[in-house]
Write a protein that holds these residues in place. Structure first.
Motif, PDB file in Angstrom:
ATOM      1  N   VAL A   1     -67.578  24.242-150.620  1.00 41.30           N
ATOM      2  CA  VAL A   1     -68.563  24.918-149.473  1.00 41.30           C
ATOM      3  C   VAL A   1     -69.255  26.149-150.150  1.00 41.30           C
ATOM      4  CG1 VAL A   1     -68.836  25.712-147.120  1.00 41.30           C
ATOM      5  CG2 VAL A   1     -67.311  24.129-147.642  1.00 41.30           C
ATOM      6  N   ALA A   2     -70.710  26.182-150.100  1.00 41.27           N
ATOM      7  CA  ALA A   2     -71.427  27.335-150.338  1.00 41.27           C
ATOM      8  C   ALA A   2     -71.862  28.073-149.428  1.00 41.27           C
ATOM      9  CB  ALA A   2     -72.396  26.970-151.498  1.00 41.27           C
ATOM     10  N   VAL A   3     -72.243  29.506-149.767  1.00 43.73           N
ATOM     11  CA  VAL A   3     -73.112  30.321-148.694  1.00 43.73           C
ATOM     12  C   VAL A   3     -74.330  30.189-149.348  1.00 43.73           C
ATOM     13  CG1 VAL A   3     -73.278  32.652-147.288  1.00 43.73           C
ATOM     14  CG2 VAL A   3     -71.014  31.555-148.306  1.00 43.73           C
ATOM     15  N   ILE A   4     -75.675  30.208-148.742  1.00 42.06           N
ATOM     16  CA  ILE A   4     -76.989  30.078-149.435  1.00 42.06           C
ATOM     17  C   ILE A   4     -77.758  30.899-148.774  1.00 42.06           C
ATOM     18  CG2 ILE A   4     -76.440  27.746-150.450  1.00 42.06           C
ATOM     19  CD1 ILE A   4     -78.412  26.643-148.255  1.00 42.06           C
TER      20      ILE A   4
ATOM     21  N   TRP B   1     -66.765  26.609-142.445  1.00 41.82           N
ATOM     22  CA  TRP B   1     -66.195  25.979-143.706  1.00 41.82           C
ATOM     23  C   TRP B   1     -65.595  24.713-143.614  1.00 41.82           C
ATOM     24  CZ3 TRP B   1     -61.105  24.743-144.792  1.00 41.82           C
ATOM     25  CH2 TRP B   1     -60.793  24.299-146.012  1.00 41.82           C
ATOM     26  N   TRP B   2     -64.782  24.544-142.335  1.00 45.15           N
ATOM     27  CA  TRP B   2     -64.134  23.212-142.377  1.00 45.15           C
ATOM     28  C   TRP B   2     -65.014  22.329-141.777  1.00 45.15           C
ATOM     29  CZ3 TRP B   2     -61.094  26.549-138.510  1.00 45.15           C
ATOM     30  CH2 TRP B   2     -61.478  26.145-137.102  1.00 45.15           C
ATOM     31  N   HIS B   3     -66.085  22.700-141.213  1.00 39.23           N
ATOM     32  CA  HIS B   3     -67.336  21.759-140.793  1.00 39.23           C
ATOM     33  C   HIS B   3     -67.524  20.848-142.085  1.00 39.23           C
ATOM     34  CE1 HIS B   3     -67.527  23.415-137.004  1.00 39.23           C
ATOM     35  NE2 HIS B   3     -68.355  22.839-136.512  1.00 39.23           N
ATOM     36  N   ILE B   4     -67.799  21.684-143.065  1.00 45.82           N
ATOM     37  CA  ILE B   4     -68.322  21.078-144.545  1.00 45.82           C
ATOM     38  C   ILE B   4     -67.324  20.527-145.340  1.00 45.82           C
ATOM     39  CG2 ILE B   4     -69.819  21.594-146.499  1.00 45.82           C
ATOM     40  CD1 ILE B   4     -71.374  23.507-144.724  1.00 45.82           C
TER      41      ILE B   4
ATOM     42  N   GLY C   1     -66.259  17.058-145.018  1.00 45.73           N
ATOM     43  CA  GLY C   1     -66.916  16.096-145.187  1.00 45.73           C
ATOM     44  C   GLY C   1     -67.966  15.345-144.035  1.00 45.73           C
ATOM     45  N   GLN C   2     -67.557  16.389-143.047  1.00 44.18           N
ATOM     46  CA  GLN C   2     -68.369  15.710-141.976  1.00 44.18           C
ATOM     47  C   GLN C   2     -69.744  16.024-141.801  1.00 44.18           C
ATOM     48  OE1 GLN C   2     -67.087  13.742-139.491  1.00 44.18           O
ATOM     49  NE2 GLN C   2     -68.923  13.397-138.530  1.00 44.18           N
ATOM     50  N   PHE C   3     -69.969  17.328-142.269  1.00 48.98           N
ATOM     51  CA  PHE C   3     -71.541  17.884-142.402  1.00 48.98           C
ATOM     52  C   PHE C   3     -71.950  18.297-143.768  1.00 48.98           C
ATOM     53  CE2 PHE C   3     -69.675  18.613-138.231  1.00 48.98           C
ATOM     54  CZ  PHE C   3     -70.667  17.934-137.434  1.00 48.98           C
ATOM     55  N   ASP C   4     -73.303  18.315-144.099  1.00 44.49           N
ATOM     56  CA  ASP C   4     -73.616  19.052-145.506  1.00 44.49           C
ATOM     57  C   ASP C   4     -74.124  20.439-145.302  1.00 44.49           C
ATOM     58  OD1 ASP C   4     -73.010  17.124-147.716  1.00 44.49           O
ATOM     59  OD2 ASP C   4     -74.629  15.870-146.737  1.00 44.49           O
ATOM     60  N   THR C   5     -74.536  20.729-143.902  1.00 42.68           N
ATOM     61  CA  THR C   5     -75.006  22.035-143.473  1.00 42.68           C
ATOM     62  C   THR C   5     -74.533  22.612-142.420  1.00 42.68           C
ATOM     63  OG1 THR C   5     -76.802  21.058-142.509  1.00 42.68           O
ATOM     64  CG2 THR C   5     -77.258  21.864-144.916  1.00 42.68           C
ATOM     65  N   CYS C   6     -74.119  23.984-142.474  1.00 42.83           N
ATOM     66  CA  CYS C   6     -73.669  24.457-141.181  1.00 42.83           C
ATOM     67  C   CYS C   6     -74.230  25.846-141.058  1.00 42.83           C
ATOM     68  CB  CYS C   6     -72.321  24.429-141.050  1.00 42.83           C
ATOM     69  SG  CYS C   6     -71.698  25.205-139.710  1.00 42.83           S
TER      70      CYS C   6
ATOM     71  N   GLY D   1     -76.615  41.033-134.180  1.00 41.28           N
ATOM     72  CA  GLY D   1     -76.304  39.718-134.330  1.00 41.28           C
ATOM     73  C   GLY D   1     -76.377  39.863-135.812  1.00 41.28           C
ATOM     74  N   ALA D   2     -75.843  38.505-136.424  1.00 44.23           N
ATOM     75  CA  ALA D   2     -75.607  38.175-137.996  1.00 44.23           C
ATOM     76  C   ALA D   2     -75.595  36.839-138.047  1.00 44.23           C
ATOM     77  CB  ALA D   2     -74.451  38.872-138.462  1.00 44.23           C
ATOM     78  N   ALA D   3     -75.867  36.168-139.316  1.00 47.45           N
ATOM     79  CA  ALA D   3     -75.922  34.589-139.457  1.00 47.45           C
ATOM     80  C   ALA D   3     -75.872  34.456-140.957  1.00 47.45           C
ATOM     81  CB  ALA D   3     -77.060  34.106-138.925  1.00 47.45           C
ATOM     82  N   LEU D   4     -75.277  33.169-141.244  1.00 54.10           N
ATOM     83  CA  LEU D   4     -75.019  32.751-142.577  1.00 54.10           C
ATOM     84  C   LEU D   4     -75.176  31.426-142.633  1.00 54.10           C
ATOM     85  CD1 LEU D   4     -71.628  34.254-143.811  1.00 54.10           C
ATOM     86  CD2 LEU D   4     -73.408  34.780-144.815  1.00 54.10           C
ATOM     87  N   ILE D   5     -75.901  30.830-143.697  1.00 51.22           N
ATOM     88  CA  ILE D   5     -76.046  29.470-143.759  1.00 51.22           C
ATOM     89  C   ILE D   5     -75.016  28.981-144.875  1.00 51.22           C
ATOM     90  CG2 ILE D   5     -77.730  27.521-144.372  1.00 51.22           C
ATOM     91  CD1 ILE D   5     -78.581  29.253-141.995  1.00 51.22           C
ATOM     92  N   LEU D   6     -74.388  27.894-144.441  1.00 52.28           N
ATOM     93  CA  LEU D   6     -73.224  27.114-145.332  1.00 52.28           C
ATOM     94  C   LEU D   6     -73.952  25.665-145.688  1.00 52.28           C
ATOM     95  CD1 LEU D   6     -69.942  27.976-143.723  1.00 52.28           C
ATOM     96  CD2 LEU D   6     -71.240  29.386-144.998  1.00 52.28           C
ATOM     97  N   ALA D   7     -73.678  25.258-146.925  1.00 50.66           N
ATOM     98  CA  ALA D   7     -73.901  24.101-147.466  1.00 50.66           C
ATOM     99  C   ALA D   7     -72.955  23.390-148.398  1.00 50.66           C
ATOM    100  CB  ALA D   7     -75.193  24.077-148.161  1.00 50.66           C
ATOM    101  N   SER D   8     -72.732  21.866-148.392  1.00 54.22           N
ATOM    102  CA  SER D   8     -71.857  21.480-149.521  1.00 54.22           C
ATOM    103  C   SER D   8     -72.354  21.567-150.793  1.00 54.22           C
ATOM    104  CB  SER D   8     -72.062  19.817-148.953  1.00 54.22           C
ATOM    105  OG  SER D   8     -73.172  19.373-149.212  1.00 54.22           O
TER     106      SER D   8
END
Lengths: 170, 388
Positions: B7-10, B98-101, B104-109, B216-223
């Motif tokens: 899992v990556a943070v992008i 992290w566990w969402h991706i 294997g269930q999702f490619d982005t979160c 507020g804060a936010a991060l994009i995660l991807a496979s």
């Protein structure tokens, strides 16, 4: 924050502008009340306090005498084996001197609070309570022996405040 | 990695942290999410799942506020969940993402955190009193500051630590925050300023504490597959950990946070880290109080028990030291909108590992970073380890 970002969202408001009504706001004071069942183990504890006793529970497997009493041992995850009285004396594990009330307002006469490891319970079984009959808080010491000061029997209602506070034993 | 997807943070984003912000919680969540999407070069349609982290409903006064905030987090008609573990929420939110991706269930979160403490009027402290056991503790009038003061005092007593040893943390973090454009309380203060500040609940004084904040804060995660298509410099989530101890906090020795150690051990094992102080280049350690940075450095095994004050006095934890701690300015300097503050720490590690932190950039091209948060009744630890 990344150096690539040049715009930082958010508009800061002044407390005074809010208090004096220059910012649109909506006020609401919820009116919600609760009546909690004290539960299997804690009911024994509260009934004990009414009689001037501090009740713990014991687990034979881990050999702990626990205060407050629980219906089940959270370490062994099995029912406790029984309830037993511990002493109303103990030692100060840690303490604090509070000039702040629950609503964050300031108070002049500080509240003295401590975690007290109770005699007769397993090591490290502390109880949160207040300290009293102390003229100068600087005389409080870690490891100091203290004893519970109880309300009169007719004043007790079966709550943690049936103990007024703990006072130094010497 | 054991069948798990990497899992990556992008992308990352955040709003200003302030005592009072005009924006609603929903609007803050939107601002942070929108910035994170922009930074990742994605649009909402590219996001397959959303995790929201936000702390007690009592702050906003909106029950089920996870649902209330969903629109701001871009969760409209998407798989969505809110996670909540008190102060530990911000870092637990990225663990949950992290566990969402990884599953294997999702490619982005998209992981979003929001807190609006100013809504609880005039001060959120009273909302905090409802976290205590109603039968055993509340009749005594217990407040949150009592229990931290009791923990701080115990920590000082066991190791013989002086207040000035602890005050250095506040001085360092507030100074670091001067270089953070979103910071609420960046300042040049001295140890004496801390020691002379108002006594709140001895040994806690005014300048030992972080402020109440909105933000507020936010991060994009991807496979891995998706991340490599989008960016040349992803930051990898190589370790996650979380752990809880008993709610009976007076039955534990408060001098050491075993639950933080438990969370760290889980994350280190996953990341293959054997010697944390040598292998971690930069850390954002949870610092709602100055003593907590030290206490948590020890729980994270970045310092031996009782030794974190010494490292701080020697300058090791400064931004240009060997083990920079809280280069962002931390909660003491940037501010403490609870869940958003924890996620801000994850954002900072992301920016540090990408070399984008500007004036706050730590020296020596950091490759491995850690963020940690702490919460509930002094019982919860959450940790993430990232690598560039």
């Amino acid at each position: 924050m990344s150096e690539k970002i040049k715009h930082f969202p958010g508009e800061s408001l002044k407390g005074r502008d809010i208090r004096e009504g220059r910012v649109p706001t909506i006020k609401h004071r919820p009116n919600v009340k609760y009546l909690w069942s004290a539960g299997v183990a804690m009911s024994r504890f509260l009934e004990g306090l009414k009689k001037g006793k501090i009740v713990g529970s014991s687990c034979k497997k881990c050999q702990r005498i626990m205060v407050p009493p629980r219906a089940f041992c959270e370490e062994c995850f099995r029912p406790v084996d029984g309830y037993t009285n511990v002493k109303d004396t103990g030692t100060i594990n840690t303490y604090s001197v509070s000039y702040v009330a629950g609503d964050a307002s300031r108070i002049k006469e500080p509240i003295l609070v401590a975690v007290i490891d109770l005699d007769g319970a397993s090591k490290g079984m502390g109880i949160l309570h207040l300290l009293g009959e102390i003229d100068d808080w600087k005389t409080i010491k870690f490891g100091m022996k203290v004893k519970a000061v109880w309300k009169l029997p007719e004043e007790r209602t079966g709550t943690i405040t049936d103990i007024k506070y703990f006072k130094p034993m010497e | 990695m054991f069948g798990k997807k990497r899992v990556a943070v992008i992308g990352a984003g955040m709003t200003l942290f302030r005592r009072n912000l005009k924006e609603t919680g929903k609007e803050l969540a939107w601002e942070a999410s929108n910035m994170a999407l922009d930074q990742a070069g994605l649009e909402l349609k590219d996001i397959e799942s959303v995790v929201m982290g936000t702390a007690p409903d009592a702050f906003d006064g909106v029950h089920m506020k996870g649902e209330y905030l969903a629109d701001g987090a871009g969760a409209w008609r998407k798989p969505y969940s809110r996670v909540f573990v008190g102060g530990g929420t911000g870092v637990f939110a990225i663990d949950a993402g992290w566990w969402h991706i990884a599953s294997g269930q999702f490619d982005t979160c998209m992981v979003v955190a929001e807190e609006k403490m100013s809504s609880c009027y005039p001060h959120p402290a009273y909302a905090f009193t409802t976290i205590f056991d109603p039968i055993y503790s509340r009749p005594l009038g217990v407040t949150l500051i009592w229990i931290f003061a009791l923990e701080m005092h115990r920590y000082m007593h066991v190791h013989g630590i002086k207040k000035e040893d602890i005050a250095r943390v506040s001085v360092k973090n507030k100074r670091n925050a001067l270089d953070h454009p979103c910071a609420q309380l960046g300042a040049n203060i001295t140890i004496e300023d801390v020691l002379n500040s108002e006594v709140m609940c001895w040994p806690v004084q005014r300048l030992d504490i972080s402020p109440t904040s909105d933000g507020g804060a936010a991060l994009i995660l991807a496979s891995e597959d998706v991340a490599k298509k989008i960016t040349d410099n992803p930051v990898w989530i190589d370790g996650v950990g979380w752990c809880i101890d008993t709610t009976f906090w007076t039955n534990r020795d408060l001098y050491y946070p075993k639950y933080v150690q438990g969370a760290a051990q889980m994350a280190y094992k996953m990341a293959g880290i054997k010697n944390p102080p040598k292998e971690i280049d930069v850390a954002e350690v949870y610092d709602p109080f100055d003593y907590k940075e030290l206490h948590h450095m020890e729980g994270l095994m970045l310092a031996r028990k009782g030794q974190a004050p010494k490292l701080t006095a020697e300058g090791v934890t400064q931004r240009d030291g060997d083990l920079p701690i809280n280069p962002s300015g931390g909660l003491l300097g940037v501010g403490n909108p609870i869940a958003a503050a924890g996620l801000m720490k994850c954002c900072e590690i992301f920016w540090q590992l990408r070399g984008e932190a500007g004036k706050r950039q730590v020296k020596g091209d950091p490759r491995t970073g850690l963020a940690q948060a702490w919460g509930d009744l002094m019982q919860y630890g959450s940790v993430v380890v990232m690598r560039s």
